[in-house]
Design a protein around this motif. Structure first.
Motif, mmCIF file in Angstrom:
data_model
loop_
_atom_site.group_PDB
_atom_site.id
_atom_site.type_symbol
_atom_site.label_atom_id
_atom_site.label_comp_id
_atom_site.label_asym_id
_atom_site.label_seq_id
_atom_site.Cartn_x
_atom_site.Cartn_y
_atom_site.Cartn_z
ATOM 1 N N ASP A 213 0.826 -1.320 -0.047
ATOM 2 C CA ASP A 213 0.001 -0.180 -0.043
ATOM 3 C C ASP A 213 0.984 1.268 0.031
ATOM 4 O O ASP A 213 1.776 1.493 0.722
ATOM 5 N N SER A 214 0.660 2.174 -0.853
ATOM 6 C CA SER A 214 1.214 3.550 -1.014
ATOM 7 C C SER A 214 0.025 4.455 -0.386
ATOM 8 O O SER A 214 -0.861 4.198 0.147
ATOM 9 N N ASP A 215 0.200 5.670 -0.380
ATOM 10 C CA ASP A 215 -0.714 6.887 -0.050
ATOM 11 C C ASP A 215 -2.031 6.549 -0.745
ATOM 12 O O ASP A 215 -2.907 6.992 -0.333
ATOM 13 N N ASP A 216 -1.940 6.161 -1.904
ATOM 14 C CA ASP A 216 -3.432 6.082 -2.540
ATOM 15 C C ASP A 216 -3.526 4.897 -3.274
ATOM 16 O O ASP A 216 -4.673 4.563 -4.181
ATOM 17 N N THR A 217 -2.773 3.967 -3.506
ATOM 18 C CA THR A 217 -2.770 2.607 -4.175
ATOM 19 C C THR A 217 -2.364 1.305 -3.481
ATOM 20 O O THR A 217 -1.400 1.362 -2.903
ATOM 21 N N ARG A 218 -3.209 0.258 -3.596
ATOM 22 C CA ARG A 218 -2.917 -0.806 -3.396
ATOM 23 C C ARG A 218 -2.330 -1.745 -4.525
ATOM 24 O O ARG A 218 -2.920 -1.803 -5.376
ATOM 25 N N THR A 219 -1.157 -2.575 -4.355
ATOM 26 C CA THR A 219 -0.438 -3.257 -5.270
ATOM 27 C C THR A 219 -0.738 -4.795 -5.108
ATOM 28 O O THR A 219 -0.108 -5.270 -4.022
ATOM 29 N N TYR A 220 -1.360 -5.615 -6.037
ATOM 30 C CA TYR A 220 -1.301 -6.943 -5.589
ATOM 31 C C TYR A 220 -0.138 -7.571 -5.997
ATOM 32 O O TYR A 220 0.071 -7.634 -7.316
ATOM 33 N N ALA A 221 0.832 -7.894 -5.079
ATOM 34 C CA ALA A 221 2.238 -8.195 -5.342
ATOM 35 C C ALA A 221 2.595 -9.711 -5.736
ATOM 36 O O ALA A 221 2.870 -10.104 -6.449
ATOM 37 N N HIS A 222 1.913 -10.380 -4.474
ATOM 38 C CA HIS A 222 2.568 -11.987 -4.521
ATOM 39 C C HIS A 222 1.409 -12.769 -4.174
ATOM 40 O O HIS A 222 0.722 -12.320 -3.033
ATOM 41 N N ALA A 223 1.232 -13.904 -4.657
ATOM 42 C CA ALA A 223 -0.199 -14.815 -4.211
ATOM 43 C C ALA A 223 0.226 -16.102 -4.656
ATOM 44 O O ALA A 223 0.779 -16.335 -5.614
ATOM 45 N N ALA A 224 -0.436 -17.122 -3.928
ATOM 46 C CA ALA A 224 -0.140 -18.563 -4.352
ATOM 47 C C ALA A 224 -1.188 -19.213 -3.387
ATOM 48 O O ALA A 224 -1.717 -18.877 -2.359
ATOM 49 N N MET A 225 -1.885 -20.322 -3.995
ATOM 50 C CA MET A 225 -3.160 -20.931 -3.505
ATOM 51 C C MET A 225 -2.651 -22.500 -3.355
ATOM 52 O O MET A 225 -1.875 -23.045 -4.291
ATOM 53 N N ASP A 226 -3.182 -23.181 -2.764
ATOM 54 C CA ASP A 226 -2.855 -24.682 -2.231
ATOM 55 C C ASP A 226 -3.663 -25.534 -3.776
ATOM 56 O O ASP A 226 -4.843 -25.381 -4.033
ATOM 57 N N PHE A 227 -2.848 -26.406 -4.209
ATOM 58 C CA PHE A 227 -3.272 -27.058 -5.418
ATOM 59 C C PHE A 227 -4.425 -28.079 -4.908
ATOM 60 O O PHE A 227 -5.320 -28.097 -5.870
ATOM 61 N N GLU A 228 -4.334 -28.569 -3.830
ATOM 62 C CA GLU A 228 -5.414 -29.428 -3.445
ATOM 63 C C GLU A 228 -6.744 -29.136 -3.390
ATOM 64 O O GLU A 228 -7.695 -29.741 -3.688
ATOM 65 N N HIS A 229 -7.104 -27.714 -3.010
ATOM 66 C CA HIS A 229 -8.155 -26.915 -2.899
ATOM 67 C C HIS A 229 -8.573 -26.048 -4.224
ATOM 68 O O HIS A 229 -9.193 -25.208 -3.813
ATOM 69 N N ARG A 230 -7.945 -26.341 -5.112
ATOM 70 C CA ARG A 230 -8.020 -25.352 -6.416
ATOM 71 C C ARG A 230 -9.649 -25.302 -6.827
ATOM 72 O O ARG A 230 -10.012 -24.059 -7.485
ATOM 73 N N LYS A 231 -10.191 -26.388 -6.629
ATOM 74 C CA LYS A 231 -11.588 -26.181 -7.136
ATOM 75 C C LYS A 231 -12.447 -25.205 -6.444
ATOM 76 O O LYS A 231 -13.655 -24.925 -7.166
ATOM 77 N N LEU A 232 -11.927 -24.772 -5.411
ATOM 78 C CA LEU A 232 -12.775 -23.856 -4.460
ATOM 79 C C LEU A 232 -12.976 -22.390 -5.313
ATOM 80 O O LEU A 232 -13.617 -21.511 -4.826
ATOM 81 N N SER A 233 -11.647 -22.307 -5.907
ATOM 82 C CA SER A 233 -11.196 -20.906 -6.645
ATOM 83 C C SER A 233 -11.269 -19.794 -5.480
ATOM 84 O O SER A 233 -11.644 -18.742 -5.880
ATOM 85 N N ALA A 234 -10.695 -20.224 -4.608
ATOM 86 C CA ALA A 234 -10.746 -19.097 -3.313
ATOM 87 C C ALA A 234 -9.772 -17.961 -3.373
ATOM 88 O O ALA A 234 -10.072 -16.974 -3.029
ATOM 89 N N GLY A 235 -8.876 -18.248 -4.651
ATOM 90 C CA GLY A 235 -8.338 -16.715 -4.982
ATOM 91 C C GLY A 235 -8.872 -15.744 -5.759
ATOM 92 O O GLY A 235 -8.678 -14.783 -5.530
ATOM 93 N N ILE A 236 -10.108 -16.115 -6.104
ATOM 94 C CA ILE A 236 -10.856 -15.092 -6.894
ATOM 95 C C ILE A 236 -11.690 -14.306 -5.480
ATOM 96 O O ILE A 236 -11.511 -12.943 -5.523
#
Length: 377
Positions: A213-236
């Protein structure tokens, strides 16, 4: 626009990594630059900068950068003017940069295209701009036992590191190093410049994301999800939660950070993430002249960091080749180490057997990528 890569918090982070950081400002301009390289050639890298309000201010910032580079005995400077008025008259941004003695660098560190969500809208308008699948997952994911938590405890970043490690091993890509991300959390979280989000199923982590987070912007920097639960699509719904939290915090922009340009080849570094990121709405942004550089000393030849590398004879497997800095430490904002081979992967230049390209698995419409950041930041 206040960019995290040109902020005082980022300067503190880079210094804690052991880098020399240079900050300067003048009438309508400012910059943060990091000294890169080593014995084989040094240069100043100005990530997503300099910032300037007018073409004249941009000229002054460039001249100051070059003077600083000469004082530090650098060969050149590399700039990425994403928030600078560079055009003068009817010139294109690219032509304006060339006229000032800049030219494209062959290696792009930060992305030149991205997707940005306007957080000044009300919540309903933000959600309406997303795909219906994303809205439905946001509204119904709790029924599946999935919850989301936000943390500013630097120790919690290890949750993300575990998922990144598993995904990198399975997908065979080089991710940002643990020491780098731990220092980012340790430095930026107490300053309010980083937040870790964790997705949990019945209380157990199934994915995580680190935002800056900067003063006015949030940047989506790094993310990863568990492969076994991929069908939940929890990343969305995790991204949706981060977007709405940023609006609640009073930020004005959510930068999904990194998309491929329209019509890009499937081999483009950001191609695999583009459809996923654009499903959250927003507008595309393109930056002029990403990764341009300018000589700091007349009569010097370019280093491999800026110029196309000279043709070399192939090296035997098991050999190593250093970057201009001669260090295995990652560059301050790049997503890959400057020297390859320290983590068990074949070093750059090693002979490798040819193999047919792997077929891309088909992804369902609601399935999010396991990792949504590989380069930059």
């Amino acid at each position: 626009m206040a960019n995290i890569l040109q902020s005082n918090a980022w300067a503190d982070f880079q210094r804690n990594l052991g880098h020399r950081v240079f900050q300067a400002s003048g009438d309508g301009w400012r910059y943060l630059a990091v000294l890169e390289g080593g014995r084989l050639g040094r240069y100043l890298y100005c990530p997503y900068g300099p910032e300037a309000g007018t073409p004249q201010a941009f000229e002054e910032a460039l001249e100051h950068l070059v003077r600083t580079a000469r004082e530090e005995r650098c060969w050149f400077v590399r700039v990425e003017p994403v928030d600078a008025a560079v055009t003068d008259g009817l010139e294109t941004p690219e032509a304006s940069l060339r006229r000032r003695g800049l030219r494209p660098a062959p290696r792009q560190v930060q992305p030149g295209h991205t997707q940005v969500i306007d957080l000044t809208q009300d919540e309903d308008a933000i959600l309406k701009d997303m795909k219906s699948t994303n809205r439905n997952l946001h509204r119904n994911i709790a029924k599946k036992g999935v919850t989301f938590t936000a943390s500013t405890d630097p120790g919690d970043v290890d949750v993300l590191l575990g998922f990144l490690d598993a995904t990198a091993e399975r997908k065979d890509f080089t991710r940002q190093q643990d020491a780098y991300l731990r220092e980012a959390a340790r430095t930026l979280m107490p300053l309010g410049a980083a937040v870790l989000y964790v997705a949990r199923l019945d209380g157990q982590p199934i994915g995580a994301s680190l935002v800056y987070d900067s003063d006015d912007t949030r940047t989506y920097a790094h993310a990863a999800m568990d492969f076994e639960h991929r069908k939940l699509s929890a990343g969305i719904p995790l991204v949706v939660r981060m977007v709405l939290d940023a609006r609640q915090k009073g930020l004005r922009r959510f930068d999904l950070f990194g998309t491929a340009p329209e019509g890009a080849d499937p081999e483009h570094a950001w191609h695999g993430f583009t459809k996923f990121k654009k499903s959250f709405g927003g507008r595309p942004e393109a930056y002029p002249g990403p990764g341009t550089c300018r000589w700091a000393a007349a009569g010097t030849r370019p280093t491999p960091a800026c110029a196309p590398p000279a043709r070399r004879p192939p090296r035997r497997a098991g050999s190593s080749r250093e970057c201009p800095g001669g260090s295995a430490r990652p560059s301050p904002t790049a997503g890959t180490p400057e020297r390859i081979g320290t983590d068990g992967a074949p070093p750059a230049g090693a002979l490798r057997p040819r193999r047919p390209p792997a077929r891309r698995p088909r992804r369902s419409r609601t399935e999010a990528p396991e990792a949504t950041q590989r380069r930059g930041i």
